[in-house]
Design an enzyme around this catalytic site. Structure first.
Site, short mmCIF file in Angstrom:
data_model
loop_
_atom_site.label_atom_id
_atom_site.label_comp_id
_atom_site.label_asym_id
_atom_site.label_seq_id
_atom_site.Cartn_x
_atom_site.Cartn_y
_atom_site.Cartn_z
N LYS A 1 0.80 -1.20 0.00
CA LYS A 1 0.00 0.00 0.00
C LYS A 1 0.85 1.27 0.00
O LYS A 1 0.35 2.36 -0.20
CB LYS A 1 -0.89 0.01 1.26
CG LYS A 1 -1.84 -1.16 1.37
CD LYS A 1 -2.53 -1.10 2.75
CE LYS A 1 -3.38 -2.34 2.97
NZ LYS A 1 -3.87 -2.38 4.38
N GLY A 2 2.14 1.10 0.25
CA GLY A 2 3.01 2.26 0.48
C GLY A 2 3.08 3.25 -0.67
O GLY A 2 3.39 4.42 -0.47
N GLU B 1 7.75 2.41 -5.99
CA GLU B 1 7.85 1.92 -4.61
C GLU B 1 7.99 3.09 -3.65
O GLU B 1 8.50 4.15 -4.02
CB GLU B 1 9.11 1.07 -4.49
CG GLU B 1 8.96 -0.37 -4.15
CD GLU B 1 8.30 -0.76 -2.85
OE1 GLU B 1 7.49 0.00 -2.28
OE2 GLU B 1 8.58 -1.87 -2.41
N ASP B 2 7.58 2.87 -2.40
CA ASP B 2 7.79 3.91 -1.40
C ASP B 2 9.24 3.96 -0.93
O ASP B 2 9.84 5.02 -0.82
CB ASP B 2 6.83 3.73 -0.20
CG ASP B 2 6.88 2.33 0.41
OD1 ASP B 2 7.61 1.45 -0.11
OD2 ASP B 2 6.18 2.11 1.42
N ASP C 1 14.77 -0.83 0.82
CA ASP C 1 15.55 -0.98 2.06
C ASP C 1 16.55 -2.14 1.85
O ASP C 1 17.64 -1.92 1.32
CB ASP C 1 14.55 -1.25 3.19
CG ASP C 1 15.17 -1.31 4.55
OD1 ASP C 1 16.36 -1.00 4.68
OD2 ASP C 1 14.47 -1.69 5.52
N LYS D 1 17.20 3.56 1.07
CA LYS D 1 17.96 3.38 2.32
C LYS D 1 19.10 2.41 1.99
O LYS D 1 19.00 1.21 2.29
CB LYS D 1 17.02 2.75 3.35
CG LYS D 1 17.08 3.33 4.74
CD LYS D 1 16.39 2.41 5.72
CE LYS D 1 15.02 2.84 6.11
NZ LYS D 1 14.41 1.92 7.14
N PHE E 1 13.99 4.35 10.83
CA PHE E 1 12.65 3.89 10.48
C PHE E 1 11.75 5.10 10.28
O PHE E 1 11.54 5.88 11.20
CB PHE E 1 12.08 2.95 11.55
CG PHE E 1 10.85 2.25 11.08
CD1 PHE E 1 10.95 1.12 10.30
CD2 PHE E 1 9.59 2.77 11.35
CE1 PHE E 1 9.81 0.49 9.80
CE2 PHE E 1 8.45 2.16 10.86
CZ PHE E 1 8.56 1.02 10.09
N ASP F 1 4.11 3.22 6.68
CA ASP F 1 3.36 2.99 7.92
C ASP F 1 4.21 2.32 8.99
O ASP F 1 5.30 1.80 8.72
CB ASP F 1 2.16 2.08 7.63
CG ASP F 1 2.59 0.62 7.42
OD1 ASP F 1 3.46 0.39 6.55
OD2 ASP F 1 2.09 -0.26 8.15
N ARG G 1 0.38 6.47 7.65
CA ARG G 1 0.53 6.60 6.20
C ARG G 1 0.08 7.96 5.68
O ARG G 1 0.61 8.46 4.70
CB ARG G 1 -0.35 5.56 5.48
CG ARG G 1 0.20 4.17 5.47
CD ARG G 1 -0.59 3.33 4.47
NE ARG G 1 -0.60 1.93 4.82
CZ ARG G 1 0.40 1.09 4.57
NH1 ARG G 1 1.48 1.51 3.97
NH2 ARG G 1 0.31 -0.17 4.92
P1 IMP Z 1 12.84 -4.21 1.40
O1 IMP Z 1 12.29 -5.45 0.77
O2 IMP Z 1 13.63 -4.52 2.66
O3 IMP Z 1 13.62 -3.33 0.44
O4 IMP Z 1 11.65 -3.36 2.00
C1 IMP Z 1 10.56 -3.02 1.31
C2 IMP Z 1 9.39 -2.69 2.21
O5 IMP Z 1 9.71 -2.65 3.62
C3 IMP Z 1 8.90 -1.31 1.88
O6 IMP Z 1 8.04 -1.34 0.78
C4 IMP Z 1 8.22 -0.91 3.16
O7 IMP Z 1 6.91 -1.39 3.17
C5 IMP Z 1 9.01 -1.59 4.25
N1 IMP Z 1 9.96 -0.66 4.90
C6 IMP Z 1 11.31 -0.66 4.81
N2 IMP Z 1 11.85 0.37 5.52
C7 IMP Z 1 10.80 1.04 6.06
C8 IMP Z 1 10.70 2.23 6.88
O8 IMP Z 1 11.68 2.89 7.27
N3 IMP Z 1 9.43 2.60 7.23
C9 IMP Z 1 8.31 1.93 6.83
N4 IMP Z 1 8.36 0.84 6.05
C10 IMP Z 1 9.60 0.39 5.67
#
Ligand code: IMP
Length: 180
Positions: free
Chosen positions: A42-43, A97-98, A101, A129, A150, A157, A163
């Site tokens: 949903k981000g 994407e939001d 990470d 990040k 974070f 969220d 959000r």
């Molecule tokens: P990844 O797969 O670790 O790159 O993370 C992707 C998902 O983790 C994002 O689409 C977010 O939903 C969540 N996420 C990662 N870091 C944060 C943060 O700092 N705040 C909120 N959601 C996060």
């Protein structure tokens, strides 16, 4: 500022200006083509709607929802909860994407959508990040690169809330600890 935040990291004005710039770059790069924006729910919702309104070439919008996992227990296994409505074969596709990470979600998205024979496939993320990266993913468009904190707001969220904040902020530590 929301009472649960320790600071605002990216203000509403900074978000507006950054997203406008991204939209202008994307419009130049895809001029005369029809672009399919694939949002990761949903981000992506606030970012995708604001970004799309700054893109001057024709756009289609479609969405996917993936199972989320908790960072500490991440196995890298991602599951599709909601798939695209339309085929992307021969389409110029931009994943929206939001935040990237660890990169595991985006790595999965790129591999999965790549098998569907799009004409082109690229990534646009509001936030990057890079310090926590586990899968190296090519990101074509980045709004803001942030430190390992974070963050919530503007689509992001914590336990389903925050959000709708119009800015990106850092949650107070005691809020995270208090809710675990
Ligand atoms: P990844 O797969 O670790 O790159 O993370 C992707 C998902 O983790 C994002 O689409 C977010 O939903 C969540 N996420 C990662 N870091 C944060 C943060 O700092 N705040 C909120 N959601 C996060």
């Amino acid at each position: 500022m929301h009472k649960d935040l320790q600071e605002i990291l990216i203000s509403q004005e900074e978000l507006d200006a950054g997203i406008k710039k991204l939209g202008e770059r994307i419009s130049r790069d895809y001029e005369g083509r029809c672009l399919t924006l694939v949002g990761v729910l949903k981000g992506c919702v606030f970012f995708m709607t604001d970004l799309a309104r700054h893109i001057t070439t024709d756009v289609r919008m479609d969405f996917m929802m993936l199972s989320s996992y908790s960072g500490a227990h991440s196995t890298g296994v991602v599951r599709i909860l909601l798939d695209l409505k339309e085929s992307i074969e021969d389409c110029d596709v931009l994943i929206v994407e939001d935040i990237v990470d660890s990169g595991l979600t985006m790595d999965y998205m790129l591999k999965n959508l790549g098998t569907r024979r799009p004409k082109s496939l690229a990534v646009c993320t509001l936030l990057d990040k890079p310090s926590r990266r586990r899968a190296q993913v090519p990101i074509k468009y980045t709004g803001f690169t942030i430190a390992d904190k974070f963050v919530v707001g503007y689509g992001l969220d914590y336990n389903g809330i925050y959000r709708s904040l119009p800015y990106v902020g850092v949650l107070k530590k005691e809020v995270i600890e208090g809710k675990q």
